[in-house]
Every structure is written in C-alpha cells, then in structure tokens.
Design a protein around this motif. Structure first.
Motif, PDB file in Angstrom:
ATOM      1  N   SER A  39       0.937  -1.073   0.009  1.00  0.00           N
ATOM      2  CA  SER A  39       0.067  -0.091  -0.146  1.00  0.00           C
ATOM      3  C   SER A  39       0.798   1.282  -0.115  1.00  0.00           C
ATOM      4  O   SER A  39       0.610   2.257   0.613  1.00  0.00           O
ATOM      5  CB  SER A  39      -1.148   0.058   1.252  1.00  0.00           C
ATOM      6  OG  SER A  39      -1.511  -1.041   1.104  1.00  0.00           O
ATOM      7  N   LYS A  40       2.013   1.229  -0.775  1.00  0.00           N
ATOM      8  CA  LYS A  40       2.924   2.519  -0.947  1.00  0.00           C
ATOM      9  C   LYS A  40       2.228   3.471  -1.706  1.00  0.00           C
ATOM     10  O   LYS A  40       2.211   4.725  -1.135  1.00  0.00           O
ATOM     11  CB  LYS A  40       4.084   1.998  -1.532  1.00  0.00           C
ATOM     12  CG  LYS A  40       5.030   1.290  -0.543  1.00  0.00           C
ATOM     13  CD  LYS A  40       6.333   1.202  -1.262  1.00  0.00           C
ATOM     14  CE  LYS A  40       6.529  -0.095  -2.065  1.00  0.00           C
ATOM     15  NZ  LYS A  40       7.827  -0.417  -2.588  1.00  0.00           N
ATOM     16  N   HIS A  41       1.436   3.154  -2.504  1.00  0.00           N
ATOM     17  CA  HIS A  41       0.550   4.048  -3.462  1.00  0.00           C
ATOM     18  C   HIS A  41      -0.417   3.780  -3.937  1.00  0.00           C
ATOM     19  O   HIS A  41      -0.745   2.264  -3.993  1.00  0.00           O
ATOM     20  CB  HIS A  41       1.270   4.345  -4.754  1.00  0.00           C
ATOM     21  CG  HIS A  41       2.946   4.685  -4.508  1.00  0.00           C
ATOM     22  ND1 HIS A  41       3.986   3.760  -4.400  1.00  0.00           N
ATOM     23  CD2 HIS A  41       3.653   5.885  -4.407  1.00  0.00           C
ATOM     24  CE1 HIS A  41       5.199   4.340  -4.550  1.00  0.00           C
ATOM     25  NE2 HIS A  41       5.039   5.613  -4.224  1.00  0.00           N
ATOM     26  N   SER A  42      -1.383   4.254  -3.771  1.00  0.00           N
ATOM     27  CA  SER A  42      -2.979   4.242  -4.091  1.00  0.00           C
ATOM     28  C   SER A  42      -3.343   5.456  -5.057  1.00  0.00           C
ATOM     29  O   SER A  42      -3.184   6.433  -4.957  1.00  0.00           O
ATOM     30  CB  SER A  42      -3.438   4.209  -2.712  1.00  0.00           C
ATOM     31  OG  SER A  42      -5.021   4.092  -3.229  1.00  0.00           O
ATOM     32  N   LEU A  43      -4.055   4.720  -6.155  1.00  0.00           N
ATOM     33  CA  LEU A  43      -4.634   5.804  -7.210  1.00  0.00           C
ATOM     34  C   LEU A  43      -6.064   5.345  -7.397  1.00  0.00           C
ATOM     35  O   LEU A  43      -6.395   4.141  -7.604  1.00  0.00           O
ATOM     36  CB  LEU A  43      -3.745   5.685  -8.447  1.00  0.00           C
ATOM     37  CG  LEU A  43      -2.380   6.380  -8.372  1.00  0.00           C
ATOM     38  CD1 LEU A  43      -1.566   5.931  -9.599  1.00  0.00           C
ATOM     39  CD2 LEU A  43      -2.177   7.536  -7.836  1.00  0.00           C
ATOM     40  N   THR A  44      -6.952   6.483  -7.441  1.00  0.00           N
ATOM     41  CA  THR A  44      -8.327   6.420  -7.916  1.00  0.00           C
ATOM     42  C   THR A  44      -8.590   6.894  -8.967  1.00  0.00           C
ATOM     43  O   THR A  44      -8.284   8.027  -9.410  1.00  0.00           O
ATOM     44  CB  THR A  44      -9.086   6.976  -6.746  1.00  0.00           C
ATOM     45  OG1 THR A  44      -8.833   6.518  -5.394  1.00  0.00           O
ATOM     46  CG2 THR A  44     -10.649   6.534  -7.035  1.00  0.00           C
ATOM     47  N   VAL A  45      -9.278   5.862 -10.022  1.00  0.00           N
ATOM     48  CA  VAL A  45      -9.604   6.291 -11.314  1.00  0.00           C
ATOM     49  C   VAL A  45     -11.145   5.882 -11.675  1.00  0.00           C
ATOM     50  O   VAL A  45     -11.725   5.190 -11.066  1.00  0.00           O
ATOM     51  CB  VAL A  45      -8.706   5.840 -12.280  1.00  0.00           C
ATOM     52  CG1 VAL A  45      -7.358   6.269 -12.162  1.00  0.00           C
ATOM     53  CG2 VAL A  45      -8.925   4.340 -12.477  1.00  0.00           C
ATOM     54  N   ALA A  46     -11.938   6.865 -12.502  1.00  0.00           N
ATOM     55  CA  ALA A  46     -13.232   6.297 -12.974  1.00  0.00           C
ATOM     56  C   ALA A  46     -13.317   4.961 -13.339  1.00  0.00           C
ATOM     57  O   ALA A  46     -12.410   4.643 -14.241  1.00  0.00           O
ATOM     58  CB  ALA A  46     -13.830   7.297 -13.892  1.00  0.00           C
TER      59      ALA A  46
END
Length: 98
Positions: A39-46
């Motif tokens: 969980s170092k990076h988390s990105l949210t996209v449609a």
C-alpha cells in the motif's frame, strides 16, 4: 446489492490499462482504486460498469510500483466519499512496465 469481483484480466496490467473485472453487482461501480504492494501508493480512477452489472472496465494509471497490487471498486458518488462501506472485495493483480 453489493459488488464482488470474481476475476480480473489481464492478470498483468500495464500502465494505461485496460483492466476488465468480472463479478456480481459491478454495474454499480463508479471508481476503481489501485494499490501497489504494501500500500505504498494508491490511485483512484473512474470505472465504467457495463454488461448488466457483471463487468467493469478501468485503466491502471501511472504512478504505481511494478509488482503485486490490488484493485477494489466503489459505488461512491464522489471520490472523497469512498470508504470500506461502499467498496468491493480486493482482487490481486500484477502491475508490469509498458
């Protein structure tokens, strides 16, 4: 109805996707949340639900480490409203270079 991811393909996802998810209730999905290992990076996209709630499509964004990761879907109205109560199960996927 709750969302549940049964399968993700391809199982190795390049930046820019696409990622196709199959399961139940996925037509409700508005957001896909990608998280890399630890969980170092988390990105949210449609996300776009389709096929009568059995599939959702999204793309893996840039900015995630190459390696193991997960994707979850959310039916929250806005990105800021995403929480454990409105997300699917986590599906493991691998992020690969382009």
């Amino acid at each position: 109805m709750t969302m549940h991811i049964d399968a993700a393909y391809p199982d190795q996802v390049e930046a820019g996707g696409p990622v196709h998810l199959e399961g139940s209730g996925l037509g409700l999905a508005r957001w896909a949340v990608f998280t890399d290992e630890d969980s170092k990076h988390s990105l949210t996209v449609a996300a776009t639900g389709q096929d009568v709630g059995r599939a959702a499509d999204s793309v893996r964004p840039d900015g995630l480490d190459i390696g193991h990761g997960t994707v979850v879907l959310s039916d929250a109205k806005t990105k800021e409203q995403i929480s454990r109560s409105n997300t699917s199960n986590a599906m493991p996927i691998d992020f690969v270079g382009q």
